[in-house]
Each structure stands twice: as C-alpha cells, then as structure tokens.
Design a protein around this motif. Structure first.
Motif, PDB file in Angstrom:
ATOM      1  N   ARG A 114       0.833  -1.196   0.000  1.00  0.00           N
ATOM      2  CA  ARG A 114       0.000   0.000   0.000  1.00  0.00           C
ATOM      3  C   ARG A 114       0.868   1.248   0.000  1.00  0.00           C
ATOM      4  O   ARG A 114       1.769   1.391   0.802  1.00  0.00           O
ATOM      5  N   ILE A 159      -7.580  -4.960   2.396  1.00  0.00           N
ATOM      6  CA  ILE A 159      -6.668  -4.129   3.175  1.00  0.00           C
ATOM      7  C   ILE A 159      -6.493  -4.751   4.553  1.00  0.00           C
ATOM      8  O   ILE A 159      -7.468  -5.077   5.224  1.00  0.00           O
ATOM      9  N   VAL A 193      -1.901  -4.932   1.468  1.00  0.00           N
ATOM     10  CA  VAL A 193      -3.118  -5.299   0.751  1.00  0.00           C
ATOM     11  C   VAL A 193      -2.898  -6.662   0.135  1.00  0.00           C
ATOM     12  O   VAL A 193      -1.966  -6.859  -0.642  1.00  0.00           O
TER      13      VAL A 193
END
Length: 331
Positions: free
Chosen positions: A74, A109, A121
């Motif tokens: 992420r 997530i 993620v």
C-alpha cells in the motif's frame, strides 16, 4: 480500561502481572472494542461499547498500489481523499489483524489489530465489489456481489444467479452467506422489489478449507422471508441473527439445534435500514444507513444497541451525519 488484547499482551510480560490480568480477562471486565467501517466518509471507527465514545479511527483513502510477489503493498497518495467505499470488516482469529474490503481496489486491506494503521493489501485481482469477509480452517474467504461468488483466496465457488451481501463463520466452522437474487437498481442501497427472495446459504468446508461445488451450497434458513439480508452473526447460544431490509433483525436456530435454520423470533422490527449485526456478551449491535430506499425519510446513520434476549433498545451511539455505517467487528 484495557482491551482484552492489551490485557493479554500485558500479562505475557511477567508472571506477577499475568496472575492479576488473567482473572480480569476471564470475568470479561476488559473494554469492548466495536469497529465500524463507514462508506460515506471512508473511515474506520473504533468505539468503546460501554461508553459509546469514539476512541480511535483510520481514514481508508484510496491507495496507490504496486504488485510485489503475491501481495500488493500500500502506497497512499499524499493528500488523497478519493472515495474507496469500504464495505466489510473482520478480525482475523489467526494473526489478530483487521481485514477490510472496499470497492476501489481488488484487494483486502490489512490493518494493525491495535493501532489500525495499514499494513498491506492482499492481492485478489479477480474479486469485484466485495461484500463479506470471514475466516475458517486457516483460510480467508471473500463474498463478491459482482462475481456472484464466494472466493477462498486461491479458489472460487459461485456463478449462481444470486448476489452475496454478507458472510460469517459459524460455530460449525462452515460459512454462512446472506444472498438475494440479482436485480437492477440505481444503487446497491436500494431494496429489491417484492416478493422477498433473500436467503442464507451454508457453504460446507472440508478440513483443509476447500469446498465442493455445487454440493457445498445449501439454503439454511426457513420459516420467515428475508429481504436483501446482509448482516449475519451467531449469538452466545449458537443461533443465527440476520438483518432483513424491512427493518427487522431475525433469529434462526443454529447448526447444532434440533431444527437447524428454523425461524425462532423477531429480535427487533424497529431497526431502520439495518446493514449489519454483531453480538457481544448479551448485547446486539445493529448498524443502519441513513436512507436505503433512495428517499429522504429523515433517518440518520446510527449504531443501535439492543438486549440480545428481549430485543429492548438500550441506547444509540453517536455518529457523524454522513458516515453511513456499513459492517462491524467486535472484540
């Protein structure tokens, strides 16, 4: 007051502390955490269930992502507040982290179980519009409304003419999925037209977490119609609570009862537009959207706490006007 997670962590530091902490944990005197994903403002909120106070939160901004092996790391865009529309949440019984699904990226997530900070993620490129997440047999499962399927990360069950809206793991370690028929609507928050055709499907899992198709699917609940059910949870007695779009939360007999799936009672018929339901130590918490039908009927997004036996309304937790509470998790 410490949460159960914090108390156990503290007790692990030394024997003297453990002798004081373990009895408190056993008596259930720790602070209860209620985690709520809110689609209206892309926010994950943590509430102290005893006081109703919001004690923590995390903005779920649309992430910039890149593939790294089997995961997507992420990378938030600085200053970005794009709508990501989070829909479902669950606490992993295996690593204690918080798993959230949303519409803008094909991934789950993963947030830190205590701080709520984003960790990674998980890559699930083939899953669109996720509406439910659950764990069983050391596996992670995601229900997809667009794909009309339930995915075990690495495999898929579905393609049937129904749309999953929520999912939970049962006391028998099988999956229970709230579904309704496919129907056209300008927004997913609109209810399907009559007659009520919602169902709760039970997906039977093997010991390794895999499933047979189509033998694994079975309609579980009977004796009461359901209108676009989405929220599911099992109470302390092992019976199933289900939200129904006609403002009801219904109780059905659990898998270990003499008549599994049989309708038992209406817990409440005054929960406006219920989206999810969770239970904790005799309390039942229901999340509600401000307006499901697409008309301004004066309702506000809310979290309502009921007595789990009588259905008596105990209190409401304050929420921001446009937060739109979706799914919840509690520990």
């Amino acid at each position: 007051m410490l949460t159960r997670r914090q108390a156990l962590k503290l007790g692990a530091t030394c024997k003297a502390l453990r002798a004081r902490v373990d009895p408190a944990v056993a008596r259930g005197v720790c602070r209860t955490r209620l985690l709520v994903v809110c689609s209206g403002d892309n926010y994950l909120r943590e509430y102290d269930l005893a006081t109703g106070a919001s004690v923590n939160g995390q903005t779920l901004q649309r992430p910039m992502v890149k593939h790294v092996g089997t995961e997507i790391m992420r990378h938030p865009r600085r200053g970005s507040r794009q709508q990501c529309w989070p829909t479902c949440i669950a606490i992993s019984p295996y690593d204690g982290d918080i798993y959230v699904c949303q519409y803008k990226i094909a991934g789950v997530i993963v947030l830190h179980g205590e701080t709520l900070k984003p960790l990674r993620v998980m890559a699930t490129d083939s899953i669109e519009t996720p509406e439910g997440i659950a764990f069983s047999h050391n596996c992670t499962y995601v229900a997809s409304a667009a794909n009309m399927s339930v995915f075990r990360l690495g495999s898929r069950l579905g393609g049937e003419p129904f749309v999953p809206w929520g999912m939970v793991t049962g006391p028998d370690d099988n999956l229970y999925v709230a579904v309704d028929r496919s129907y056209e609507a300008p927004s997913y928050v609109h209810m399907p037209p009559p007659p009520d055709t919602g169902m709760v499907l039970r997906i039977l899992l093997r010991e390794d977490g895999t499933f047979d198709e189509p033998e694994a699917l079975g309609d579980f609940c009977y004796g009461k119609s359901l209108r676009r059910p989405s929220g599911l949870c099992f109470d302390a007695a092992g019976n199933l609570l289900v939200t129904s779009g006609n403002d009801e939360v219904l109780r059905f007999a659990g898998p270990w009862s003499a008549h599994p799936g049989r309708f038992m009672a209406v817990l409440t018929a005054t929960a406006p537009h219920p989206f999810d339901v969770v239970q904790h130590r005799g309390l039942v918490i229901v999340s509600s959207h401000a307006c499901v039908q697409g008309t301004n009927d004066g309702n506000k997004p809310r979290l309502t706490v009921y007595d789990g036996e009588s259905g008596t309304l105990l209190r409401q937790l304050k929420m921001m006007p446009r937060c739109e509470a979706n799914m919840m998790a509690v520990e």
